[in-house]
Structures are given as structure tokens and as C-alpha cells.
Design a protein around this motif. Structure first.
Motif, PDB file in Angstrom:
ATOM      1  N   VAL A   1       0.838  -1.207   0.000  1.00  0.00           N
ATOM      2  CA  VAL A   1       0.000   0.000   0.000  1.00  0.00           C
ATOM      3  C   VAL A   1       0.871   1.254   0.000  1.00  0.00           C
ATOM      4  O   VAL A   1       0.595   2.216  -0.702  1.00  0.00           O
ATOM      5  CB  VAL A   1      -0.963   0.015   1.206  1.00  0.00           C
ATOM      6  CG1 VAL A   1      -1.714   1.332   1.286  1.00  0.00           C
ATOM      7  CG2 VAL A   1      -1.938  -1.162   1.129  1.00  0.00           C
ATOM      8  N   PHE A   2       1.958   1.231   0.761  1.00  0.00           N
ATOM      9  CA  PHE A   2       2.801   2.411   0.926  1.00  0.00           C
ATOM     10  C   PHE A   2       3.894   2.530  -0.139  1.00  0.00           C
ATOM     11  O   PHE A   2       4.758   3.405  -0.046  1.00  0.00           O
ATOM     12  CB  PHE A   2       3.426   2.413   2.323  1.00  0.00           C
ATOM     13  CG  PHE A   2       2.567   3.053   3.359  1.00  0.00           C
ATOM     14  CD1 PHE A   2       2.939   4.241   3.958  1.00  0.00           C
ATOM     15  CD2 PHE A   2       1.369   2.474   3.734  1.00  0.00           C
ATOM     16  CE1 PHE A   2       2.133   4.842   4.909  1.00  0.00           C
ATOM     17  CE2 PHE A   2       0.558   3.059   4.678  1.00  0.00           C
ATOM     18  CZ  PHE A   2       0.941   4.248   5.273  1.00  0.00           C
ATOM     19  N   GLN A   3       3.857   1.704  -1.183  1.00  0.00           N
ATOM     20  CA  GLN A   3       4.935   1.659  -2.162  1.00  0.00           C
ATOM     21  C   GLN A   3       5.241   3.000  -2.826  1.00  0.00           C
ATOM     22  O   GLN A   3       6.391   3.279  -3.162  1.00  0.00           O
ATOM     23  CB  GLN A   3       4.645   0.609  -3.224  1.00  0.00           C
ATOM     24  CG  GLN A   3       3.451   0.914  -4.098  1.00  0.00           C
ATOM     25  CD  GLN A   3       3.141  -0.202  -5.073  1.00  0.00           C
ATOM     26  OE1 GLN A   3       4.025  -0.938  -5.473  1.00  0.00           O
ATOM     27  NE2 GLN A   3       1.886  -0.326  -5.434  1.00  0.00           N
ATOM     28  N   ASP A   4       4.258   3.848  -3.013  1.00  0.00           N
ATOM     29  CA  ASP A   4       4.489   5.139  -3.679  1.00  0.00           C
ATOM     30  C   ASP A   4       4.432   6.332  -2.735  1.00  0.00           C
ATOM     31  O   ASP A   4       4.434   7.477  -3.188  1.00  0.00           O
ATOM     32  CB  ASP A   4       3.470   5.344  -4.802  1.00  0.00           C
ATOM     33  CG  ASP A   4       3.715   4.425  -5.977  1.00  0.00           C
ATOM     34  OD1 ASP A   4       4.826   3.875  -6.098  1.00  0.00           O
ATOM     35  OD2 ASP A   4       2.791   4.237  -6.792  1.00  0.00           O
ATOM     36  N   ILE A   5       4.386   6.076  -1.441  1.00  0.00           N
ATOM     37  CA  ILE A   5       4.403   7.166  -0.462  1.00  0.00           C
ATOM     38  C   ILE A   5       5.836   7.301   0.040  1.00  0.00           C
ATOM     39  O   ILE A   5       6.397   6.364   0.606  1.00  0.00           O
ATOM     40  CB  ILE A   5       3.437   6.911   0.708  1.00  0.00           C
ATOM     41  CG1 ILE A   5       1.997   6.812   0.206  1.00  0.00           C
ATOM     42  CG2 ILE A   5       3.571   8.030   1.752  1.00  0.00           C
ATOM     43  CD1 ILE A   5       0.984   6.468   1.279  1.00  0.00           C
TER      44      ILE A   5
END
Length: 109
Positions: free
Chosen positions: A66-70
Motif C-alpha cells: 500500500v505504501f509503495q508510492d508514499i
């Protein structure tokens, strides 16, 4: 990752509570709205990266997915900022399966 590789049952009390909670609800229950903000994305990711997040009845991904692009240096000032950033990245990465009661999709793709 198979169901047996998670640090806890995706549908247990630490996960999606017997499939009663999905997506944002699973992510947000890991923080305390009063005490954990402002919150750095990298700190959240470091602590929970391998935790399961049930997206729908058939799909479980990791917090790391979920956090891959944050960016890890992103700081969420409050719970609203956290929800907005997570929702944005979930939609951008096809991890969002709920668009309101009329448009709910049980599967992606």
C-alpha cells in the motif's frame, strides 16, 4: 505472500477482524489519532510493512504494498492527511475496491 507467511492472521483481531474491516480501516487501527500524529510515513512503514491489509473478500496485500508510492519522509499532520494520502496511493495502484455502495466491486480487474 501466502496466508501462512503473515506475522498474524489477516482475518484475526490484529488483521481485518474476521473480515469485518478492509483497506483504510485495517491501516488506521494501527495508529492512535491523539498520540501518533504527526506521523512520518517511513516510521509507519517500518513498523508495519509486513502486516496484512485485506482489500476485499479475496485480496490481501501488505502494508508495504500500500505504501509503495508514499515517500518515507512524508509526514501526515493528522488522521485526515493520512487517509487522503493512503486513499490516493491505493487508487493509483489499483488497490481500491470500494467506490460507494452502488459501485462496490467484489473483484478487481
Amino acid at each position: 505472500m501466502s496466508a501462512h507467511d503473515w506475522p498474524h492472521d489477516p482475518d484475526g483481531e490484529q488483521g481485518s477482524e474476521g473480515r469485518r474491516k478492509y483497506g483504510h480501516a485495517v491501516l488506521v487501527k494501527k495508529v492512535d489519532e491523539e498520540d501518533d500524529f504527526p506521523l512520518r510515513a517511513g516510521d509507519y512503514r517500518e513498523e508495519f510493512a509486513d502486516h496484512p491489509v485485506r482489500l476485499d473478500a479475496d485480496t490481501v496485500v501488505s502494508v508495504d504494498d500500500v505504501f509503495q508510492d508514499i515517500d518515507d519522509d512524508t509526514e501526515f499532520e493528522d488522521i485526515v492527511a493520512f487517509h487522503k494520502a493512503v486513499g490516493e496511493t491505493m487508487r493509483a495502484n489499483d488497490l481500491w475496491t470500494y467506490e460507494g455502495a452502488d459501485a462496490f466491486t467484489r473483484t478487481r480487474g
